[in-house]
Structure formats: structure tokens, C-alpha cells
Motif scaffolding. Structure first.
Motif, short mmCIF file in Angstrom:
data_model
loop_
_atom_site.label_atom_id
_atom_site.label_comp_id
_atom_site.label_asym_id
_atom_site.label_seq_id
_atom_site.Cartn_x
_atom_site.Cartn_y
_atom_site.Cartn_z
N TYR A 199 8.01 -10.24 -0.70
CA TYR A 199 7.45 -10.05 -2.11
C TYR A 199 8.22 -9.10 -2.89
CZ TYR A 199 2.83 -11.56 -0.23
OH TYR A 199 1.87 -12.30 0.28
N VAL A 204 6.70 -9.39 -6.50
CA VAL A 204 5.40 -9.20 -6.42
C VAL A 204 5.19 -7.76 -6.36
CG1 VAL A 204 3.49 -10.05 -5.13
CG2 VAL A 204 5.28 -11.59 -5.96
N TRP A 205 5.94 -7.26 -5.12
CA TRP A 205 5.69 -5.87 -4.72
C TRP A 205 7.01 -4.90 -5.02
CZ3 TRP A 205 3.94 -6.13 1.26
CH2 TRP A 205 2.41 -6.38 1.19
N LEU B 111 -0.96 -11.19 2.01
CA LEU B 111 -0.94 -10.02 1.02
C LEU B 111 -1.97 -8.85 1.38
CD1 LEU B 111 0.41 -9.67 -2.05
CD2 LEU B 111 -1.75 -9.69 -2.50
N ASP B 118 3.09 -12.88 7.63
CA ASP B 118 3.33 -13.97 6.54
C ASP B 118 2.67 -15.26 7.14
OD1 ASP B 118 4.14 -15.65 4.80
OD2 ASP B 118 6.34 -14.93 4.57
N ARG B 328 1.82 -15.32 -6.74
CA ARG B 328 1.90 -14.48 -5.57
C ARG B 328 3.16 -14.89 -4.96
NH1 ARG B 328 -3.14 -14.77 -4.24
NH2 ARG B 328 -2.99 -16.86 -3.51
N GLU B 355 -1.58 -11.38 -8.54
CA GLU B 355 -1.05 -11.68 -7.20
C GLU B 355 -2.43 -11.75 -6.16
OE1 GLU B 355 -0.17 -9.06 -8.90
OE2 GLU B 355 -0.09 -7.31 -7.53
#
Lengths: 218, 432, 105
Positions: A199, A204-205, B111, B118, B328, B355
Motif C-alpha cells: 500500500y 494508498v497508505w 485493507l 494480503d 485500492r 480505498e
């Protein structure tokens, strides 16, 4: 009494040895196979993402698995806190260090909600069909073993149960960690790191909520 | 020690491939799930059907239980105790059923995962094993094969593509009333090489016209390739790394051949992800040119004033569906919002978004796997409800795959909306 | 093999509802499929599209490009989408009894 204590010390040391050997072995395995060469053109960076993964991303208002299941989330937090507290006492018991009563009472107090949380989580696993569907014997056993360890730890802190029992159960627990799902202790941070890698590189993060304009991008 | 069942040769090969792919990342994700089950409600399949087999944690276990059986001491000695299983008919059938037929690899579960497993990565790893067994869904496999054999996943002959592009070019000239407006083909040394999803020239060319108009307005130096232009990579979905690499290499070579400066990926979620984020890993090298999504490009055009747009040209309420692979798993999160707010006067977010958005149900190759259509449409109910709540009459989404699923949801759930690419709305708002 | 029952007739179809045995297709099948998938009564323009797609598939073993459909029927692109709300593939090709095309459709 001294004999039981020495036997318990041996159990504890064996457990610690098994746990550490296993953990180090797994860490080395992950490390040599880390394969972190990344040829992509990044849209973000990994370290801030990792920091976010361990802070913001774990907060109940951000994490859906938490805010949809708040009681379970808090029980989970209590349960893990209890585990750390109980584990932290093992060396104290081992060396028979003197600790002020007030600290012992605080720790026992932390352990009580933790034990109940562990029990409720166990009951949930037994009674909720979807969780049963996910579970193997190890899932029940691991949950029960940790809860038992916490219960005995708290009782020992309150002086109800002799210390050698805590040390022995703690040793057995440590020995069991690498076997089943408790091994997440060894892998949790690594998994979270790799997810942050994913991410983070991709931007994203941590969530930015704004666009970083590039000069060539028009 | 519980004796392992004997393995056929292809199963042995699949397990060997699995062992070979076991790097630190895979090890970490295989060993971390604690079966807390909290992920269930993050999955659109589980939410819409309530079936336990769709719980993401269960999907993790489809692969993790094989890992435990063949790669852990406990799994070799007392497999039942820790839920390890042999790689046998039953476990393979379950993998096919759920990991191909009940997962879009959207990553929403990851997430929010308590641990940070994952999950789509594990699902794709399992799919790679099924590739070795020839158990990829026939519809998905034939789409991959079409891309490999014909250069595009709809087997469009080159002459037909050229005809279509010329036809669109004529239309463009009429629309902008300029004989010099063009859709350049195979022009070397341009700044941008633009790609297409084959369904655009085949069935839905309005999005090509829209982009051509935008490029015209921006006075861009761009070209399409008529030899290698397919932005999709269904081998990403099937789990076939070897083919995925081959398809990426072709596009890479085309970039070098045409000597363009930037590769611009069409509005395609998985394609953007595959080329930009997985491609360098497959090719084991850095791309010497930037790879960007066309959404980032358009946002840049508007930001820098290179194109002028008027939101009052699009007054119908518009909502946005975030494609999982672009957002995402691709980090293109704010750009599409920035663009839409500039080109429509009534933009409405759906909740959740960015996301955290739900998959439309069409990802993961589902659209090509007809045998699971009912599940796909059922799983799309979450998205349909989200759309309804916004009250929007247009759903914009920068992904052709999502568009097709949304078109089907539109009919199945009587949404009464129009589905458009972001580019189409931008083109409508252009001030020339 | 999934089946689809329309007005008492049973068709073998794939998961997406495309006809499994394209050779049994005829006008009646087209009419039934169109009624079933919400396209409704087939107008002259519908038939022009359907017949062209069918013919193209029989001769070339593939669905035509939408450009060819426009060129041969004289319809404009937007008219095609209005006639077949599910689009040329899941709409028109399905009614014309073709197998499902590959790709993002």
C-alpha cells in the motif's frame, strides 16, 4: 517447593528455547527470501505506510473489522494486552524478583478482563457457526491455552496459586506457539510490513486525500 | 505421522511451483491468519449470500492448509489438529469453486484485516497452482489465449481495428469541425503511447472518441499502436505469470519500437495494475519510461489549464465507482474525483468510497467466467444498493470491466442509470 | 449445463445465458430471448442489427465490430445502444444466438 520451582524453570527455559529458535529460524527464512527488489515506479513510500499500518489503520474508526465488531475488537485488545502482561511476568517469576504489591495488583486487574475476554472469544468460536467453519482443533486449543495461562497468572499474582505453575504453563505455551495459529506472534509484524510495502509504494497508505502534482504530468 | 496421499505429476508440479514462489512475503501472509473471522463482512460475496465458504479467512485457508501440510512440521505429523490438508481432489475442487468462482481479488478484506494478510495475493498464488493443473475456468482461459494468439483479448483483426479508428477519426473531424483532428496510428516519437481495451473498438468506441477529443483539445502529441495496444492482461487474473510476462513484454517492446516517452493506460482497472505495478516484477526490470493512468493524465491537463472544461455541460447527477485495481491496489484515488468535480455540476460520492469502496463484482476475471454468473450478479447487490442511495443518474467509472458489470447490475436491479467512462464526461464538458 | 425456459421452451445456455447450440437459432428464438432479457418487442431496426450480426458470425465465425453494424444497417452508434440496452455483446449478440465473445464483456 524448590524442586517444583526448579522443574518449572526447566520447562520454561525449554519453552523459551523452542519459541526463540523457531522465531529466529522463521525470521531468517523470511529475511533471506525477502525479495524486496522492487522495479515499480513508486507513488508513495513504504515507511510512512508502515507507521500508519501500526497506528491509524488499526484504529476502530478506520478499520471496518473493528467498527463493525466493536465488542469483539475491545475484547481482542484486552486479551492481547493480558497476554503481554502475563508473558512479561514470566522472567519475574523465573528469577523470583521482588515486585511491589501495588504493581502485582494492577497486573492482576488487567488480567481479569483479559481472561473473561478470552473465554467469551472461545465461547463465540464454539457457538457461532461461521467461526466453527473456520476452526480446527488448534484454534480452540490455542485460545483455551492462552486463557488458562492468563487465568493462572492472575491467580498467582493474587497469591492463590503457586508460581511454579505459571512458569510451567508459560513454558508449555511458549513451546506451543510455533505449532499452530499462535505463530502469528512471529509473523504479525512481518505480514503488516509487507502489506505496508504494497500500500505504501502504491500511495494508498497513509491516506493522503490530495493529489501530489508532478511537473511532467500535463 | 499421517501419510500423505500420492500425487499426480501435475499436482507435484503445482506444489513445486508453489514452493518455488515462497518468498518472505508469501511466508508471512501464509502464517499469519488467526481465523478471527472479522473479515467476513468486508467481502461482498459473503455480505450478499451469507455463505461461509466466501469468508476471506476461509479463502486464505484454501491455500494455507496446503502450505501447512507440505511445509510445516506439525502439518506433516498431525494435519487434522492444525487444519492442514492434502492437495487432493477435494481441496482442489474447493479452491476452484471459491478462489476462481467466489472471489474478485478486490482486496477489501486485506485493507481491514486484523493482522494484515494480503488475501488477494494468496488467492492469486493459489490460482497459479490451478494454472499448472489446467483448472482455469474455460472462459477466462480462452480470453487469455485470444490475447496471446491474436494480440488482443477479443481477437480483433488489425484491418478491422484500423477501419474502426478511421471511422472514429471522421466522426471526430465532424464533431470538432477541423480537418486536422486525428486519431494517430503507429506514429513514432510521440510523447504518449495510448492503449485501449479491445472492447472499446469492438463494441463501445465512444470512449475512444472521447479520448481523441480530449487529446485534440490538449493539442497532445500521441499515438495508438495498431499492432500492440491491448491494456488488459487476463493472465493477471488467471494467475499465469508466464503469459502475463509475455503480454507485458509485448507492450514494453512496442513502447521502445515507437519511441514514445510515456505509456498511458486506458480506463482499465486490472490492466493499469498489471502493467504498472506487476509488470516490472514479471519483466524483472525497471521501465525506462513513466507508466500512468489516463485519469492521472486528464487530471494533470485540467490542473495545468491545458484543457478547459465547463461543469455546466454535465448537469445530471453523477456518482463514481472506484475500481479496486486502480484505487485500492493502484493508488489512483483522488484524481478521478478531482476530474469529475471539474466536469460535472452535481457530483455525489457513494459510501463507502475510495480505498474502502466495494467491488462491483466484475473483477478477478469474473466477467469471463460465465459459470459463476449468478454469484457475480448476486454479489453485485452491495454495489447496486450503494448506487441507488446516491440518487445519481450516471455512474462514472474508469474501468471497462466495471462498466460491463455495472451495465448488468443496472438491468438486474433496475437502477435506471447510465454507465460512462470518466473520459466521456470530460469530453462532453470540453470547451474547444 | 444451465437451462433457460421461455414460454415453455427450454434452451441450453451458458452461465451468461448465451445459446449453447447456435445452430438451433431462428427468428422465434431471437424473439423469445429478446422478450426474456428486457429488450422487448423487436422492431425492424432490431432485426437489421440481429440479422447482420448473425450473418457475419456465420461467415466469419466472430461477432462484427460495432462499426460494421452501423455501416451495414445505417444506424448510428447511439441508436444501437438504445435498441440494445445491454450493449452489442450481451444484448444483440445474445439475441442473435452467438456464443459469448471473449474479453471484458
Amino acid at each position: 517447593m524448590a524442586e517444583s520451582m526448579n522443574a518449572a524453570r526447566i520447562v520454561f527455559l525449554s519453552g523459551l528455547g523452542v519459541f526463540l529458535l523457531s522465531a529466529v529460524y522463521q525470521w531468517i527464512r523470511v529475511f533471506i527470501n525477502a525479495n524486496t527488489e522492487d522495479f515499480t515506479q513508486p507513488k508513495g513510500t513504504v515507511l510512512p505506510a508502515f507507521a500508519y499500518a501500526l497506528t491509524g489503520a488499526m484504529m476502530p474508526h478506520k478499520k471496518e473489522t473493528a467498527f463493525l465488531h466493536l465488542p469483539t475488537y475491545w475484547m481482542g485488545i484486552a486479551y492481547h494486552l493480558g497476554s503481554f502482561v502475563a508473558l512479561a511476568w514470566l522472567p519475574v517469576h523465573f528469577f523470583e524478583w521482588r515486585i511491589p504489591d501495588s504493581i502485582m495488583i494492577v497486573c492482576a486487574a488487567v488480567l481479569i478482563p483479559s481472561v473473561f475476554s478470552g473465554l467469551i472469544i472461545l465461547i463465540k468460536r464454539i457457538s457461532v457457526s461461521s467461526l466453527r467453519h473456520l476452526s480446527s482443533p488448534d484454534d480452540y486449543f490455542s485460545n483455551a491455552l492462552v486463557t488458562l495461562f492468563q487465568a493462572i497468572s492472575s491467580m498467582a499474582l493474587l497469591g492463590i496459586i503457586p508460581v511454579f505453575l505459571v512458569l510451567s504453563i508459560g513454558g508449555l505455551l511458549l513451546m506451543y506457539i510455533p505449532v499452530g495459529k499462535l505463530r502469528h506472534v512471529i509473523f504479525f509484524l512481518i505480514a503488516r510490513f509487507f502489506l505496508s510495502w504494497f500500500y505504501g509504494r502504491r500511495g494508498v497508505w497513509p491516506p493522503k486525500r490530495r493529489i501530489l502534482w508532478k511537473k511532467n504530468n500535463h | 505421522m499421517e501419510k500423505k496421499q500420492s500425487l499426480t505429476r501435475d499436482r507435484e508440479k503445482a506444489l513445486k511451483g508453489f514452493a518455488m514462489s515462497m518468498d518472505g512475503r508469501l511466508l508471512a501472509h501464509l502464517n499469519s491468519c488467526v481465523h478471527c473471522g472479522l473479515c467476513a463482512e468486508s467481502c461482498h460475496y459473503y455480505l450478499s449470500t451469507g455463505e461461509e465458504k466466501y469468508m476471506p479467512a476461509r479463502k486464505v485457508d484454501q491455500l494455507a492448509r496446503i502450505y501447512r501440510r507440505y511445509h510445516t512440521v506439525a502439518g506433516k505429523i498431525f494435519p487434522r489438529w492444525i487444519g492442514a490438508s492434502d492437495f487432493n481432489d477435494q481441496s482442489i475442487q474447493e479452491m476452484v469453486d471459491v478462489l476462481f468462482g467466489g472471489c474478485t481479488m478486490c482486496g477489501r478484506c486485506s485493507l481491514h484485516c486484523s493482522i494484515g494478510v494480503d488475501i488477494p495475493f494468496l488467492v492469486r498464488t493459489a490460482r497459479s497452482m490451478l494454472v499448472e493443473l489446467g483448472r482455469v475456468s474455460p472462459g477466462l482461459q480462452s480470453t487469455v489465449d485470444a490475447a496471446v494468439q491474436t494480440g488482443n483479448n477479443m481477437a480483433i483483426p488489425r484491418e478491422e481495428l484500423v477501419d474502426t479508428l478511421q471511422w472514429l477519426e471522421e466522426d471526430l473531424r465532424m464533431e470538432v469541425n477541423d480537418e486536422k483532428a486525428s486519431i494517430p496510428m503507429d506514429v513514432p516519437h510521440c510523447r504518449l503511447l495510448y492503449t485501449l481495451n479491445p472492447r472499446e473498438p469492438k463494441f463501445f468506441p465512444l470512449s475512444i472518441s472521447a479520448m481523441a477529443k480530449i487529446f485534440y483539445a490538449a493539442d497532445e502529441s500521441w499515438t495508438l499502436s495498431t499492432h500492440c495496444y491491448d491494456v488488459t492482461n487476463y493472465a493477471y487474473y488467471s494467475g499465469d505469470d508466464h503469459t502475463a510476462e509475455e503480454l507485458t513484454q509485448r507492450l514494453f517492446d512496442e513502447m521502445i519500437k515507437l519511441n514514445a516517452q510515456e505509456l498511458v493506460l486506458a480506463e482499465c482497472g486490472h490492466g493499469s495494475r498489471a502493467i504498472r505495478w506487476e509488470g516490472p516484477r514479471w519483466l524483472k526490470k525497471k521501465f525506462p519510461f513513466p507508466v500512468i493512468s489516463v485519469i492521472e493524465l486528464i487530471a494533470g491537463y485540467i490542473h495545468s489549464g491545458r484543457i478547459a472544461v465547463d461543469p455546466s455541460k454535465n448537469t445530471t447527477p453523477v456518482t463514481l465507482h472506484d475500481p479496486c485495481n486502480l484505487v485500492r491496489a493502484g493508488g489512483v484515488i483522488e484524481e478521478q474525483r478531482y476530474v469529475l468535480k471539474k466536469v460535472v455540476s452535481d457530483f455525489r460520492e457513494m459510501t463507502p468510497n475510495r480505498e474502502n469502496n466495494y467491488c462491483c463484482g466484475g473483477g478477478g476475471g469474473q466477467l469471463s467466467m460465465g459459470e459463476y454468473r449468478e454469484r457475480r450478479v448476486a454479489a453485485g447487490k452491495i454495489k447496486a444498493d450503494q448506487i441507488k442511495k446516491t440518487g445519481a443518474a450516471i455512474v462514472a467509472t474508469p474501468c471497462h470491466n466495471c462498466i460491463d458489470q455495472l451495465m448488468e447490475l443496472n438491468k438486474e436491479y433496475s437502477l435506471g442509470v447510465e454507465i460512462k467512462t470518466v473520459g466521456e464526461l470530460v469530453a462532453d464538458a470540453l470547451i474547444l | 449445463m444451465p437451462e433457460k425456459e421461455i414460454e415453455g421452451r427450454i434452451f441450453e445456455v451458458d452461465g451468461d445465458g448465451f445459446l449453447q447450440n447456435p445452430e438451433i437459432w431462428n427468428d422465434e428464438v431471437a424473439r423469445l430471448f429478446a422478450g426474456e432479457d428486457g429488450t422487448g418487442e423487436l422492431s425492424e431496426d432490431h432485426w437489421k442489427v440481429i440479422r447482420f450480426i448473425r450473418e457475419h458470425w456465420e461467415n466469419n465465425d466472430m461477432a462484427p465490430m460495432v462499426r460494421k453494424i452501423c455501416q451495414h444497417t445505417g444506424l448510428r452508434l447511439r441508436q444501437i445502444y438504445e435498441l440494445f440496452p445491454m450493449g452489442p455483446a450481451r444484448g444483440a449478440c445474445k439475441i442473435a444466438g452467438l456464443p459469448k465473445p471473449d474479453g471484458c464483456v
